[in-house]
Design an enzyme around this catalytic site. Structure first.
Site, short mmCIF file in Angstrom:
data_model
loop_
_atom_site.label_atom_id
_atom_site.label_comp_id
_atom_site.label_asym_id
_atom_site.label_seq_id
_atom_site.Cartn_x
_atom_site.Cartn_y
_atom_site.Cartn_z
N GLY A 7 0.83 -1.19 0.00
CA GLY A 7 0.00 0.00 0.00
C GLY A 7 0.86 1.24 0.00
O GLY A 7 0.82 2.05 0.92
N ALA A 10 1.08 7.66 0.30
CA ALA A 10 1.91 8.76 0.77
C ALA A 10 2.97 8.32 1.76
O ALA A 10 4.18 8.54 1.55
CB ALA A 10 1.02 9.84 1.39
N ASN A 103 -3.32 3.72 11.39
CA ASN A 103 -3.84 4.67 12.37
C ASN A 103 -4.84 4.03 13.32
O ASN A 103 -5.50 3.05 12.97
CB ASN A 103 -4.50 5.86 11.66
CG ASN A 103 -3.48 6.79 11.03
OD1 ASN A 103 -2.41 7.02 11.58
ND2 ASN A 103 -3.82 7.34 9.87
N LYS A 205 -1.01 9.81 20.10
CA LYS A 205 -1.35 10.20 18.73
C LYS A 205 -2.86 10.09 18.49
O LYS A 205 -3.49 11.01 17.95
CB LYS A 205 -0.60 9.34 17.71
CG LYS A 205 -0.92 9.81 16.29
CD LYS A 205 -0.23 9.03 15.22
CE LYS A 205 -0.63 9.61 13.86
NZ LYS A 205 -0.15 8.82 12.73
N ASN A 213 -10.10 14.57 13.72
CA ASN A 213 -10.58 14.02 12.46
C ASN A 213 -12.10 14.01 12.35
O ASN A 213 -12.65 14.51 11.36
CB ASN A 213 -10.00 12.62 12.24
CG ASN A 213 -8.60 12.63 11.67
OD1 ASN A 213 -8.41 12.58 10.46
ND2 ASN A 213 -7.60 12.72 12.53
N SER A 274 -6.76 13.92 7.60
CA SER A 274 -6.86 12.84 6.61
C SER A 274 -8.32 12.41 6.42
O SER A 274 -8.72 12.06 5.30
CB SER A 274 -6.02 11.64 7.06
OG SER A 274 -6.46 11.16 8.31
#
Length: 325
Positions: A7, A10, A103, A205, A213, A274
């Protein structure tokens, strides 16, 4: 060391470019579509404050072409993981280490976590055990992602900030496999500390992501607005305090307080999260990994989380109506 990045968007592209430039790791990239074609034809372009470099990793379309690896770095968005786990099987041999650079709350969260919940499945990110059955938690090395990067066009990565990938064994031990990967990443120009309490850092995080988000997806506001506008900041802070209560019930200790964590988000400035980017582009949002899992764990440890539950209900509906959930 044979290392495959599954994957290579980025973050995966950023890691691949720097590892290939250093030349000490045998890197294979698995990608698809125009991004794969561009990398095969023109190389992988990395743009940053240091300028532009072009590297040529081995780029393939399938795990079968890559074969068994020493390390498999998973840099997919969380919603893609259940469907992709089967595709990764040709990469995984008896001694392969799976590096979960994803994440939110990961599928391996309760593996080797001493206490009453050890070995429990997190249904939000491992529905029916579909992920853990194919990506065994005992093979996993935890990884926390800090850099920010984007793919402005196929074959091109723009690295905007950050250079740290924190590694850690689920059981807190210091392992040869963690040290070896850390050395390779440091040699490539990253910071890659190995921490004994990877879940503590994971939550610091997630602490921001679980609030920033969802609120950005619901309001379309950038980080500077979410952290600077009093009413939104208050909602954000309430969600984070609920998350902190859940984490602490699971043994996590926070090295900073909630206001310092919000201030860290504010420093990023007018940034689209994101999740907001995914919403705008019609892609699946990481709703369950970033917030659904927190609410699931709140139920597990019997912590009321009314603000998180309300925001989650709104966010899921927003996602469904947009075709992103």
């Amino acid at each position: 060391m044979k290392l495959c990045i599954f994957g290579a968007g980025a973050i995966g592209g950023l890691m691949a470019a720097k590892l290939v430039r250093k030349g000490e790791v045998d890197v294979t990239v698995i990608a698809r579509g125009p991004h794969l074609k561009a990398m095969q034809e023109k190389g992988l372009v990395l743009r940053s404050g240091d300028g532009e470099i072009v590297t040529r990793p081995r780029c393939v379309a399938s795990a079968e072409e890559a074969g068994p690896q020493d390390y498999v770095l998973i840099t997919l968005k969380a919603p893609a993981l259940p469907g992709a786990a089967q595709q990764m099987q040709p990469l995984i041999g008896p001694d392969t280490t799976i590096v979960a650079a994803v994440n939110g709350i990961p599928w391996w969260y309760f593996h080797k976590l001493a206490g009453p919940h050890e070995g429990r499945r997190v249904e939000s990110v491992d529905p029916g055990g579909a992920v853990s059955a194919l990506l065994p938690p005992e093979k996993v090395l935890g990884c926390i992602i800090y850099p920010a990067a984007e793919v402005p066009e196929p074959g091109v990565i723009e690295h905007t900030y950050g250079d740290r990938f924190t590694l850690g064994e689920p059981d807190g031990s210091r392992s040869e496999r963690a040290d070896a990967l850390s050395k390779a990443l440091v040699a490539a120009g990253f910071k890659a500390p190995v921490r004994p309490k990877i879940r503590d850092e994971l939550w610091v995080k997630l602490w921001g992501n679980m609030a920033f988000n969802p609120l950005s997806a619901l309001t379309t506001a950038t980080l500077d607005i979410i952290t600077g506008e009093a009413e939104l900041r208050a909602v954000c802070r309430a969600m984070m305090l609920e998350g902190q209560a859940v984490a602490e019930k699971l043994g996590v200790r926070f090295a900073i307080d909630v206001d310092k964590r919000i201030a860290g988000g504010a420093e990023v400035g007018a940034h689209k999260t994101s999740m907001l980017q995914d919403l705008e582009r019609g892609r699946p949002m990481e709703i369950d990994a970033l917030l659904g899992s927190v609410v699931e764990l709140a139920d597990l440890v019997e912590v009321p989380a009314p603000t998180c539950r309300t925001v989650l209900a709104l966010l899921r509906t927003r996602g469904r109506l947009a075709g992103c959930y």
